[in-house]
Design an enzyme around this catalytic site. Structure first.
Site, mmCIF file in Angstrom:
data_model
loop_
_atom_site.group_PDB
_atom_site.id
_atom_site.type_symbol
_atom_site.label_atom_id
_atom_site.label_comp_id
_atom_site.label_asym_id
_atom_site.label_seq_id
_atom_site.Cartn_x
_atom_site.Cartn_y
_atom_site.Cartn_z
ATOM 1 N N GLU A 281 26.047 15.753 81.688
ATOM 2 C CA GLU A 281 26.055 14.891 82.866
ATOM 3 C C GLU A 281 27.405 14.198 82.953
ATOM 4 O OE1 GLU A 281 21.517 13.092 83.228
ATOM 5 O OE2 GLU A 281 22.979 12.009 81.986
ATOM 6 N N ILE A 282 27.931 14.094 84.157
ATOM 7 C CA ILE A 282 28.998 13.139 84.442
ATOM 8 C C ILE A 282 28.427 12.247 85.530
ATOM 9 C CG2 ILE A 282 31.355 12.777 85.264
ATOM 10 C CD1 ILE A 282 32.097 15.500 84.176
#
Length: 381
Positions: A281-282
């Protein structure tokens, strides 16, 4: 006699279960995902979504570290135990070689037990960036006292009998609950706005000469992913009923331009089990800290489904992002080559060449029939 739809559901459940327990070689992966023709039967063509236009050139930087240049308020986040050290070193070394040696973003390591001196020394040797080590408060990690342990134990027993992966594990449930609603509340993350989640034993295939955090900031993105797929239904039997209950009580919190169509094929009546694979995830920490997601997580948590069932942070994050963000605030990082066994995203064509990617472009999960990327594409059709 088994109907075609029941057959598809059965095969899907088997495949999704296997993704938790199999560690394929690249050659085996290629054979296992040679189902592209089937994916065409489940989808059909659609216009090119925005992410296929590529990243604007102004985001790219020289190969010298841009430490003094414009930077986002961002960090890497790694949840790990001391026993994960070798896997952490492998992942972190690739993050440094592929990206962070140019950008020098800091790291936050989190653990429910104190990190050993060996752990600290070995990861610190890999980077010149700042590293902080955090101890997770017990109340953010362990099963809450208000959970009916007799009921929870009985449900775990049933899952074990039904061969549900991690069905009997309280520790796994603690992790899922923590990642769903507590990681972004940790003291060491309070000063940051963006994070990149990294896990042990993952692979990054491509050089990345631009700053994805700045892309998130400039384009007002709140969530970025590389792999999407279907959740194992046996782990979340009442999750969507709980989500609908929350939506009905808080209709104003759902964004009018949400990505509902990614997670539901009938306007929210049922859940199609699609989710973003949250081991990568970013994201925008302020999105999770905001009113909508905070109320959403607290509502889910009070139902106890993290322990009475086995709700994962991947569907919880995905549903939250799909409901409370605008659809164009969710970004597919098409140019970040990534593998978490047994699935991988391998950039194609010019992106593969530009990133000097070393993955085999034929071994790419994007449009296999149990990938959900086509549903993401359809948001922009």
């Amino acid at each position: 006699m088994m109907t075609p739809m029941r057959y598809v559901v059965l095969v899907l459940a088997i495949i999704i279960s296997l993704h938790f327990i199999l560690s394929f070689s690249h050659e085996e992966y290629g054979r296992a995902t040679s189902l592209s023709r089937l994916s065409e039967q489940f989808g059909g063509s659609s216009p090119q979504p925005p992410y296929k236009n590529g990243v604007p050139e102004e985001y790219y930087v020289p190969s010298t570290p841009p430490v003094q240049g414009r930077r986002a308020n961002a960090t890497f986040v790694l949840l790990a135990r001391n026993g994960d050290l070798n896997g952490v070193v492998m992942s972190m070394k690739q993050v440094e070689d592929r990206f962070n040696k140019e950008f020098q973003y800091p790291y936050v390591f989190l653990n429910e037990e104190p990190f050993s001196d060996e752990f600290k020394e070995r990861v610190s040797a890999l980077t010149d960036a700042k590293i902080e080590f955090g101890l997770i408060p017990k109340e953010d990690w362990v099963q809450p006292d208000w959970i009916d342990e007799t009921r929870a134990a009985e449900e775990r027993k049933k899952m074990v009998q039904n061969n549900v992966i991690y069905g009997g594990s309280v520790a796994y449930r603690n992790m899922c609950r923590f990642n769903s609603g507590f990681f972004y509340r940790q003291e060491l993350l309070a000063k940051y706005k963006y994070y990149w989640r990294v896990e042990p034993d993952v692979t990054f295939f491509c050089d990345l000469h631009y700053d994805p955090f700045l892309l998130m900031e400039d384009q007002k993105k709140v969530y970025g992913f590389t792999v999407s797929l279907y959740e194992y239904p046996a782990t979340i039997p009442t999750l969507w009923d709980t989500v609908k209950e929350f939506i009905n009580a808080n209709p104003d919190l759902v964004d009018p331009d949400s990505a509902m169509r990614f997670i539901s094929d009938d306007g929210g009546e049922t859940y199609n089990n699609c989710h973003f694979w949250s081991n990568f995830e970013i994201g925008d920490l302020d999105f999770w800290r905001g009113e909508a997601y905070s109320k959403f997580f607290d509502f889910l948590d009070e139902k106890g489904g993290f322990y009475y069932e086995r709700w994962g942070d991947a569907p919880v994050h995905s549903i939250g992002a799909a409901l409370f963000a605008k659809k164009d605030q969710i970004h597919f990082f098409n140019d970040i080559g990534y593998r978490h066994n047994p699935f991988q995203h391998c950039p194609q064509g010019d992106l593969h060449k530009k990133g000097k990617c070393w993955c085999n472009p034929k071994e790419n999960f994007d449009y296999e029939w149990y990938s959900c990327l086509k549903r993401y594409d359809a948001l922009f059709a």
